[in-house]
Design a protein around this motif. Structure first.
Motif, PDB file in Angstrom:
ATOM      1  N   ASP A  86       0.816  -1.213   0.000  1.00 26.04           N
ATOM      2  CA  ASP A  86       0.000   0.000   0.000  1.00 26.04           C
ATOM      3  C   ASP A  86       0.850   1.264   0.000  1.00 26.04           C
ATOM      4  N   ASP A  87       2.027   1.216   0.617  1.00 28.20           N
ATOM      5  CA  ASP A  87       2.889   2.402   0.623  1.00 28.20           C
ATOM      6  C   ASP A  87       3.292   2.795  -0.788  1.00 28.20           C
ATOM      7  N   ALA A  88       3.592   1.813  -1.639  1.00 28.65           N
ATOM      8  CA  ALA A  88       3.952   2.107  -3.028  1.00 28.65           C
ATOM      9  C   ALA A  88       2.771   2.750  -3.751  1.00 28.65           C
ATOM     10  N   LEU A  89       1.566   2.226  -3.522  1.00 30.65           N
ATOM     11  CA  LEU A  89       0.373   2.812  -4.140  1.00 30.65           C
ATOM     12  C   LEU A  89       0.180   4.249  -3.675  1.00 30.65           C
ATOM     13  N   ASP A  90       0.402   4.502  -2.388  1.00 34.51           N
ATOM     14  CA  ASP A  90       0.274   5.858  -1.847  1.00 34.51           C
ATOM     15  C   ASP A  90       1.291   6.802  -2.490  1.00 34.51           C
ATOM     16  N   ASP A  91       2.531   6.320  -2.686  1.00 25.91           N
ATOM     17  CA  ASP A  91       3.567   7.144  -3.310  1.00 25.91           C
ATOM     18  C   ASP A  91       3.217   7.450  -4.769  1.00 25.91           C
ATOM     19  N   ILE A  92       2.702   6.466  -5.474  1.00 25.39           N
ATOM     20  CA  ILE A  92       2.281   6.678  -6.862  1.00 25.39           C
ATOM     21  C   ILE A  92       1.167   7.712  -6.907  1.00 25.39           C
ATOM     22  N   ALA A  93       0.173   7.563  -6.049  1.00 26.84           N
ATOM     23  CA  ALA A  93      -0.959   8.498  -6.029  1.00 26.84           C
ATOM     24  C   ALA A  93      -0.505   9.920  -5.693  1.00 26.84           C
ATOM     25  N   ALA A  94       0.378  10.069  -4.726  1.00 27.64           N
ATOM     26  CA  ALA A  94       0.859  11.403  -4.352  1.00 27.64           C
ATOM     27  C   ALA A  94       1.586  12.061  -5.525  1.00 27.64           C
ATOM     28  N   TRP A  95       2.395  11.284  -6.226  1.00 25.24           N
ATOM     29  CA  TRP A  95       3.131  11.796  -7.385  1.00 25.24           C
ATOM     30  C   TRP A  95       2.166  12.273  -8.476  1.00 25.24           C
ATOM     31  N   LEU A  96       1.149  11.475  -8.751  1.00 26.64           N
ATOM     32  CA  LEU A  96       0.203  11.846  -9.802  1.00 26.64           C
ATOM     33  C   LEU A  96      -0.653  13.040  -9.407  1.00 26.64           C
ATOM     34  N   ARG A  97      -1.025  13.131  -8.143  1.00 26.26           N
ATOM     35  CA  ARG A  97      -1.773  14.311  -7.694  1.00 26.26           C
ATOM     36  C   ARG A  97      -0.931  15.581  -7.825  1.00 26.26           C
ATOM     37  N   ALA A  98       0.401  15.430  -7.738  1.00 26.86           N
ATOM     38  CA  ALA A  98       1.317  16.571  -7.896  1.00 26.86           C
ATOM     39  C   ALA A  98       1.581  16.890  -9.367  1.00 26.86           C
ATOM     40  N   GLY A  99       1.127  16.033 -10.290  1.00 23.84           N
ATOM     41  CA  GLY A  99       1.303  16.296 -11.720  1.00 23.84           C
ATOM     42  C   GLY A  99       1.809  15.120 -12.515  1.00 23.84           C
ATOM     43  N   GLY A 100       2.574  14.227 -11.887  1.00 18.94           N
ATOM     44  CA  GLY A 100       3.060  13.032 -12.570  1.00 18.94           C
ATOM     45  C   GLY A 100       4.204  13.296 -13.533  1.00 18.94           C
ATOM     46  N   PRO A 101       4.484  12.331 -14.411  1.00 17.58           N
ATOM     47  CA  PRO A 101       5.634  12.428 -15.326  1.00 17.58           C
ATOM     48  C   PRO A 101       5.637  13.739 -16.118  1.00 17.58           C
ATOM     49  N   GLY A 102       6.790  14.383 -16.126  1.00 22.87           N
ATOM     50  CA  GLY A 102       6.968  15.627 -16.857  1.00 22.87           C
ATOM     51  C   GLY A 102       6.642  16.874 -16.058  1.00 22.87           C
ATOM     52  N   LEU A 103       5.832  16.720 -15.002  1.00 27.24           N
ATOM     53  CA  LEU A 103       5.408  17.892 -14.229  1.00 27.24           C
ATOM     54  C   LEU A 103       5.851  17.854 -12.773  1.00 27.24           C
ATOM     55  N   ALA A 104       6.097  16.676 -12.236  1.00 28.31           N
ATOM     56  CA  ALA A 104       6.493  16.554 -10.823  1.00 28.31           C
ATOM     57  C   ALA A 104       7.516  15.436 -10.690  1.00 28.31           C
ATOM     58  N   GLU A 105       8.468  15.661  -9.829  1.00 30.90           N
ATOM     59  CA  GLU A 105       9.452  14.615  -9.545  1.00 30.90           C
ATOM     60  C   GLU A 105       8.778  13.512  -8.725  1.00 30.90           C
ATOM     61  N   PRO A 106       9.024  12.263  -9.084  1.00 35.75           N
ATOM     62  CA  PRO A 106       8.440  11.185  -8.278  1.00 35.75           C
ATOM     63  C   PRO A 106       9.138  11.100  -6.927  1.00 35.75           C
TER      64      PRO A 106
END
Length: 127
Positions: A86-106
């Motif tokens: 679940d921690d990995a899923l949470d990290d993925i979700a946080a990254w995408l809410r911040a903009g995801g590839p091209g817009l936010a650093e993972p």
């Protein structure tokens, strides 16, 4: 419907022969992964399931495709393997809410999950 210029990130969760299989990866609530991502992401990304993405040794596999804005900014799809907690899923979700590839650093921890796949395999899911 979302226009091409405002298309959100897209997340593809493999649910083929090995990904999502409790016999291959016991102790993971596979059936909860997709609903959990959808709930955590809201409108930030579309989440879909896919048949086998042919990276079975990395199960569970998740592919994050950039939004239209992220792609315009140079973002490219990111393949993540061994996404079994679940921690990995949470990290993925946080990254995408911040903009995801091209817009936010993972988050740095996602470097541990990033995998490289062949062009043949990438072509199966990427635009």
């Amino acid at each position: 419907m979302t226009s091409h210029s405002t298309a959100p990130c897209r997340v593809t969760v493999c649910r083929g022969c090995c990904c999502g299989d409790p016999r291959k990866i016991p102790g993971v609530d596979h059936s909860a992964q997709i609903p959990r991502l959808r709930a955590a992401l809201g409108d930030a990304a579309q989440v879909r399931a896919s048949d086998c993405l042919d990276v079975c040794d990395q199960a569970n596999v998740v592919v994050v495709q950039p939004s239209a804005a992220g792609r315009a900014a140079g973002g490219r799809p990111v393949w993540l393997g061994l996404v079994n907690d679940d921690d990995a899923l949470d990290d993925i979700a946080a990254w995408l809410r911040a903009g995801g590839p091209g817009l936010a650093e993972p988050p740095g921890v996602l470097d541990l999950y990033t995998i490289t796949v062949s062009r043949r395999v990438r072509a199966a899911v990427e635009d």
